[in-house]
Scaffold this motif. Sequence first.
Motif, mmCIF file in Angstrom:
data_model
loop_
_atom_site.group_PDB
_atom_site.id
_atom_site.type_symbol
_atom_site.label_atom_id
_atom_site.label_comp_id
_atom_site.label_asym_id
_atom_site.label_seq_id
_atom_site.Cartn_x
_atom_site.Cartn_y
_atom_site.Cartn_z
ATOM 1 N N PHE A 20 0.836 -1.198 0.000
ATOM 2 C CA PHE A 20 0.000 0.000 0.000
ATOM 3 C C PHE A 20 0.873 1.251 0.000
ATOM 4 O O PHE A 20 1.933 1.292 0.642
ATOM 5 C CB PHE A 20 -0.871 0.061 1.258
ATOM 6 N N SER A 21 0.412 2.274 -0.697
ATOM 7 C CA SER A 21 0.883 3.640 -0.495
ATOM 8 C C SER A 21 -0.274 4.379 0.173
ATOM 9 O O SER A 21 -1.318 3.787 0.434
ATOM 10 C CB SER A 21 1.231 4.282 -1.848
ATOM 11 N N PRO A 22 -0.134 5.674 0.457
ATOM 12 C CA PRO A 22 -1.277 6.383 1.051
ATOM 13 C C PRO A 22 -2.553 6.343 0.204
ATOM 14 O O PRO A 22 -3.649 6.472 0.742
ATOM 15 C CB PRO A 22 -0.748 7.818 1.201
ATOM 16 N N SER A 23 -2.430 6.122 -1.100
ATOM 17 C CA SER A 23 -3.632 6.163 -1.945
ATOM 18 C C SER A 23 -3.745 5.016 -2.939
ATOM 19 O O SER A 23 -4.730 4.943 -3.677
ATOM 20 C CB SER A 23 -3.674 7.490 -2.730
ATOM 21 N N LEU A 24 -2.764 4.111 -2.971
ATOM 22 C CA LEU A 24 -2.758 3.046 -3.967
ATOM 23 C C LEU A 24 -2.499 1.685 -3.331
ATOM 24 O O LEU A 24 -1.922 1.586 -2.250
ATOM 25 C CB LEU A 24 -1.681 3.301 -5.040
ATOM 26 N N THR A 38 -6.506 2.025 -7.259
ATOM 27 C CA THR A 38 -6.762 3.162 -6.371
ATOM 28 C C THR A 38 -7.548 2.676 -5.165
ATOM 29 O O THR A 38 -8.456 1.844 -5.296
ATOM 30 C CB THR A 38 -7.542 4.277 -7.089
ATOM 31 N N THR A 39 -7.217 3.193 -3.997
ATOM 32 C CA THR A 39 -7.965 2.816 -2.797
ATOM 33 C C THR A 39 -9.286 3.571 -2.679
ATOM 34 O O THR A 39 -10.034 3.370 -1.729
ATOM 35 C CB THR A 39 -7.127 3.055 -1.520
ATOM 36 N N ALA A 40 -9.580 4.433 -3.669
ATOM 37 C CA ALA A 40 -10.872 5.121 -3.660
ATOM 38 C C ALA A 40 -12.006 4.125 -3.846
ATOM 39 O O ALA A 40 -13.048 4.226 -3.196
ATOM 40 C CB ALA A 40 -10.917 6.184 -4.746
ATOM 41 N N ASN A 41 -11.805 3.138 -4.764
ATOM 42 C CA ASN A 41 -12.836 2.112 -4.972
ATOM 43 C C ASN A 41 -12.234 0.787 -5.423
ATOM 44 O O ASN A 41 -12.938 -0.112 -5.842
ATOM 45 C CB ASN A 41 -13.876 2.576 -5.992
ATOM 46 N N PHE A 42 -10.895 0.692 -5.335
ATOM 47 C CA PHE A 42 -10.149 -0.517 -5.710
ATOM 48 C C PHE A 42 -10.385 -0.921 -7.162
ATOM 49 O O PHE A 42 -10.433 -2.098 -7.502
ATOM 50 C CB PHE A 42 -10.433 -1.663 -4.732
ATOM 51 N N SER A 43 -10.523 0.096 -8.022
ATOM 52 C CA SER A 43 -10.531 -0.162 -9.459
ATOM 53 C C SER A 43 -9.095 -0.047 -9.969
ATOM 54 O O SER A 43 -8.272 0.691 -9.414
ATOM 55 C CB SER A 43 -11.441 0.827 -10.180
ATOM 56 N N GLU A 44 -8.796 -0.770 -11.033
ATOM 57 C CA GLU A 44 -7.440 -0.792 -11.573
ATOM 58 C C GLU A 44 -7.161 0.494 -12.341
ATOM 59 O O GLU A 44 -8.026 1.002 -13.077
ATOM 60 C CB GLU A 44 -7.261 -2.006 -12.476
ATOM 61 N N LEU A 45 -5.957 1.037 -12.190
ATOM 62 C CA LEU A 45 -5.609 2.279 -12.863
ATOM 63 C C LEU A 45 -5.396 2.032 -14.356
ATOM 64 O O LEU A 45 -5.053 0.924 -14.775
ATOM 65 C CB LEU A 45 -4.349 2.871 -12.234
ATOM 66 N N VAL A 286 0.664 -10.325 2.737
ATOM 67 C CA VAL A 286 -0.242 -9.474 3.517
ATOM 68 C C VAL A 286 0.322 -8.063 3.543
ATOM 69 O O VAL A 286 1.541 -7.870 3.518
ATOM 70 C CB VAL A 286 -0.441 -9.985 4.969
ATOM 71 N N ALA A 287 -0.565 -7.083 3.559
ATOM 72 C CA ALA A 287 -0.144 -5.680 3.650
ATOM 73 C C ALA A 287 -1.246 -4.890 4.336
ATOM 74 O O ALA A 287 -2.431 -5.233 4.220
ATOM 75 C CB ALA A 287 0.130 -5.109 2.260
ATOM 76 N N LEU A 288 -0.859 -3.832 5.055
ATOM 77 C CA LEU A 288 -1.825 -2.949 5.718
ATOM 78 C C LEU A 288 -1.616 -1.526 5.237
ATOM 79 O O LEU A 288 -0.474 -1.068 5.086
ATOM 80 C CB LEU A 288 -1.688 -3.015 7.239
ATOM 81 N N SER A 289 -2.717 -0.829 4.987
ATOM 82 C CA SER A 289 -2.641 0.540 4.494
ATOM 83 C C SER A 289 -2.142 1.487 5.587
ATOM 84 O O SER A 289 -2.537 1.354 6.745
ATOM 85 C CB SER A 289 -4.023 0.991 4.015
ATOM 86 N N PRO A 290 -1.308 2.461 5.218
ATOM 87 C CA PRO A 290 -0.847 3.432 6.226
ATOM 88 C C PRO A 290 -1.868 4.508 6.537
ATOM 89 O O PRO A 290 -1.703 5.243 7.510
ATOM 90 C CB PRO A 290 0.392 4.048 5.549
ATOM 91 N N THR A 291 -2.933 4.630 5.729
ATOM 92 C CA THR A 291 -3.868 5.743 5.897
ATOM 93 C C THR A 291 -5.313 5.329 6.123
ATOM 94 O O THR A 291 -6.101 6.104 6.653
ATOM 95 C CB THR A 291 -3.821 6.664 4.660
ATOM 96 N N PHE A 292 -5.702 4.129 5.698
ATOM 97 C CA PHE A 292 -7.081 3.675 5.846
ATOM 98 C C PHE A 292 -7.097 2.306 6.520
ATOM 99 O O PHE A 292 -6.089 1.609 6.530
ATOM 100 C CB PHE A 292 -7.781 3.590 4.485
ATOM 101 N N PRO A 293 -8.237 1.909 7.074
ATOM 102 C CA PRO A 293 -8.301 0.608 7.761
ATOM 103 C C PRO A 293 -8.438 -0.555 6.784
ATOM 104 O O PRO A 293 -9.372 -1.340 6.834
ATOM 105 C CB PRO A 293 -9.545 0.757 8.652
ATOM 106 N N TRP A 294 -7.468 -0.675 5.851
ATOM 107 C CA TRP A 294 -7.514 -1.737 4.858
ATOM 108 C C TRP A 294 -6.421 -2.769 5.123
ATOM 109 O O TRP A 294 -5.303 -2.428 5.515
ATOM 110 C CB TRP A 294 -7.292 -1.205 3.444
#
Length: 493
Positions: A20-24, A38-45, A286-294
């Motif tokens: 994860f990045s802050p937004s991807l 994108t973590t906005a809706n997890f659609s592929e860029l 496994v990975a955890l987002s630094p900005t959202f609870p993902w």
Amino acid sequence: MVSLICTLRHHTDEVTCCAFSPSLLATSSGDKTLRVYTTANFSELPFSPLRGHGYGVHCCCFSSCGSFLLSCSTDGSVIVWSAETGEVKATLEHPGRSPLRVCALAPDSSLLLAGACDGTAALWDFRSKTLRRCATVSEASVVACCFSPCAQMFVTGCTRGDLKLWDAHTSLLHAEKDAHDLGVTCCCFAPQFIINGCCVEFRLASCGQDSQLKIWIVSQREGAACTMKLLQTLTSQTAPVLSCAFSSDGEWVVSGSVDKSVAVYDASLGTVLQTLKQHDRYVTAVALSPTFPWIATGSMDRSVNVWRIGDGDDSTAESKETRCQGRKLPGHSGLLLTDWSEDDVQTWLRDEGLVELVGIFKANNIDGPELSQLNKETAAELGIESVGLRGRLLRKIEALKAEQNGSEAPDEFLCPITRELMKDPVIAADGYSYERESIESWIRGKNKTSPMTNLPLQTTLLTPNRSLKMAITRWKSNQETAAQSSSTSDNKS
């Protein structure tokens, strides 16, 4: 509580890493590609997938600011990509062209590290992209590495089972022999550290072929040697543990295993908060987002599951979950099929492996309502000549309809915690009914209060709600009968 919000099925080979990045969200695979969402809706860029490696990609990671994405491969190279455009910014080759198994970027983006199958670790100055040193750090393959939060140290792990701590000049600070029997598989530092006078303490997680996840305290005292002390050994998983990661606040540690499970632990207490079992094969990443609870988890089943940590209070994250959760597919809103746009339909086709139909559907302006009315005759009229392809399309449409019908179940049939149809409803002390597994996980965690009233539960005793279970069974049976009747009617027409 952790709940599944969407499943990404774009890779054609096993998923090897998630980051994860802050937004991807980025994922890598044995299919030689990286995919970026994108973590906005997890659609592929639009620029995804990224192709540049000649062999399978083993690892990927973002720079702290999120501007760069890095990947390493069996081809012996590290590629630096622009996270904004997907453009290749640099290609760094291992001096001996040895296959690279793992890579890591220092938190301040000063150094880039890559571990190789020949037991060496290559260290580059990231800003100038020049090689500082390539040193032998093990007699076995280096398969794990990570930098400390201060960027002054890094750890390497090898298939022999040793963990070694190094300074930024590749001088050995500490060696932990046989940290994991049969081999280390992954390691990571918690983002936080403690300064106590002239002593700095870090927490390090490592996992291995011994089916264990271990938490270590790494201490560095001015003028003294570094030390590593084992704090906890976590053994809830029954097969080799392949990946681990800390949450951004350091309170949780998550691990993925060959037993197909994902374990979520309280990092301080070492207690299991939840076990996730939605993958069909080994959980490799496994990975955890630094900005959202993902949480993102990758598997040999070629899928990436994205999970939401349910006790987060972020309203934006809540709206994202609503958009994703409807069909557990990326790129769709939570709308019913009859409300889908043409773009929603085309995205669904890609996600279901029906890419060859996208052009036909786009040319004929097929939206949700038309998709829901599609039958074998109208499919043939669209020019879908292959009988097998038509059949596969119609089966997937019927499955989609059935899934959406399930989402319209009466509210009392849905578990208040997961909002999913209950299979084994039980009554808790607060008088409400829950899915057994969900309320048991809730109680095993920190929560001794009612999920509905927030008042203390007087007892943890759970009573089977047989009448509710029978009602749900009858409702499901009626839904299946109605779906079959609809299908038969469509075929006759």
